[in-house]
Design a protein around this motif. Structure first.
Motif, PDB file in Angstrom:
ATOM      1  N   LYS A   1       0.835  -1.201   0.000  1.00  0.00           N
ATOM      2  CA  LYS A   1       0.000   0.000   0.000  1.00  0.00           C
ATOM      3  C   LYS A   1       0.869   1.249   0.000  1.00  0.00           C
ATOM      4  O   LYS A   1       1.809   1.363   0.778  1.00  0.00           O
ATOM      5  CB  LYS A   1      -0.901  -0.004   1.224  1.00  0.00           C
ATOM      6  N   GLU A   2       0.535   2.184  -0.888  1.00  0.00           N
ATOM      7  CA  GLU A   2       1.233   3.467  -0.958  1.00  0.00           C
ATOM      8  C   GLU A   2       0.217   4.596  -0.942  1.00  0.00           C
ATOM      9  O   GLU A   2      -0.790   4.541  -1.635  1.00  0.00           O
ATOM     10  CB  GLU A   2       2.066   3.560  -2.231  1.00  0.00           C
TER      11      GLU A   2
ATOM     12  N   GLY B   1      -1.171  -6.037   6.060  1.00  0.00           N
ATOM     13  CA  GLY B   1      -1.659  -4.897   5.300  1.00  0.00           C
ATOM     14  C   GLY B   1      -1.331  -4.972   3.824  1.00  0.00           C
ATOM     15  O   GLY B   1      -1.924  -4.258   3.024  1.00  0.00           O
ATOM     16  N   ASP B   2      -0.387  -5.840   3.440  1.00  0.00           N
ATOM     17  CA  ASP B   2      -0.090  -6.045   2.017  1.00  0.00           C
ATOM     18  C   ASP B   2      -1.189  -6.886   1.374  1.00  0.00           C
ATOM     19  O   ASP B   2      -2.006  -7.502   2.062  1.00  0.00           O
ATOM     20  CB  ASP B   2       1.255  -6.763   1.839  1.00  0.00           C
TER      21      ASP B   2
ATOM     22  N   PHE C   1      -6.044 -10.978  -1.950  1.00  0.00           N
ATOM     23  CA  PHE C   1      -6.121 -11.396  -0.562  1.00  0.00           C
ATOM     24  C   PHE C   1      -5.381 -10.387   0.312  1.00  0.00           C
ATOM     25  O   PHE C   1      -4.175 -10.218   0.183  1.00  0.00           O
ATOM     26  CB  PHE C   1      -5.495 -12.788  -0.390  1.00  0.00           C
ATOM     27  N   LEU C   2      -6.117  -9.721   1.204  1.00  0.00           N
ATOM     28  CA  LEU C   2      -5.548  -8.752   2.138  1.00  0.00           C
ATOM     29  C   LEU C   2      -4.995  -9.521   3.336  1.00  0.00           C
ATOM     30  O   LEU C   2      -5.719 -10.292   3.971  1.00  0.00           O
ATOM     31  CB  LEU C   2      -6.613  -7.758   2.597  1.00  0.00           C
ATOM     32  N   ILE C   3      -3.733  -9.316   3.653  1.00  0.00           N
ATOM     33  CA  ILE C   3      -3.100 -10.036   4.754  1.00  0.00           C
ATOM     34  C   ILE C   3      -3.525  -9.412   6.077  1.00  0.00           C
ATOM     35  O   ILE C   3      -3.285  -8.240   6.327  1.00  0.00           O
ATOM     36  CB  ILE C   3      -1.570 -10.023   4.618  1.00  0.00           C
TER      37      ILE C   3
ATOM     38  N   LYS D   1       0.727  -1.025  -4.987  1.00  0.00           N
ATOM     39  CA  LYS D   1       1.739  -1.096  -6.045  1.00  0.00           C
ATOM     40  C   LYS D   1       2.440  -2.440  -6.000  1.00  0.00           C
ATOM     41  O   LYS D   1       2.742  -2.970  -4.927  1.00  0.00           O
ATOM     42  CB  LYS D   1       2.785   0.011  -5.868  1.00  0.00           C
ATOM     43  N   ASP D   2       2.720  -2.972  -7.171  1.00  0.00           N
ATOM     44  CA  ASP D   2       3.432  -4.234  -7.306  1.00  0.00           C
ATOM     45  C   ASP D   2       4.860  -4.071  -6.787  1.00  0.00           C
ATOM     46  O   ASP D   2       5.573  -3.159  -7.180  1.00  0.00           O
ATOM     47  CB  ASP D   2       3.434  -4.645  -8.775  1.00  0.00           C
TER      48      ASP D   2
END
Length: 117
Positions: A19-20, A81-82, A91-93, A34-35
């Protein structure tokens, strides 16, 4: 003894997205994923009600949105959060368990989301 593996139950490759925070053209805050270029290989499994009860202490609440676990044979490559993406699935960790604290296997507790791109 023979082991039976169904197609689709084998290891899958996930792309880690971080997340950015950014600012839009009109000055509003925008969060984007972002990848990172990091790949995680693991086994994806849906959680049962029993699994939800066993991990309830991780969130300090009675209800939480845990839907899947992803087990990887490497140390933690992503953080809480990644997002782990696999094709059109995201899939949100929610939490990470470095099994045995040895860096040789990781369990990612995740929530499948369709609003994260």
């Amino acid at each position: 003894m023979q082991m039976y593996l169904r197609p689709g139950n084998l290891f899958k490759e996930f792309i880690v997205k971080s997340k950015e925070a950014d600012v839009s053209d009109i000055g509003l805050p925008v969060a984007k994923y972002k990848d990172t270029g990091i790949l995680v290989n693991g086994v994806l499994a849906e959680v049962s009600t029993d699994d939800r009860e066993k991990t309830k202490h991780m969130w300090d609440q009675d209800q939480h949105s845990l839907t899947h676990t992803i087990v990887s044979w490497t140390g933690p490559e992503a953080k809480k959060g990644d997002v782990l993406s696999m094709g059109s699935r995201y899939f949100l960790i929610l939490a990470i368990d470095d099994a045995g604290s040895l860096g040789v296997a990781t369990i990612y507790y995740a929530e499948e989301r369709n609003d994260l791109r």
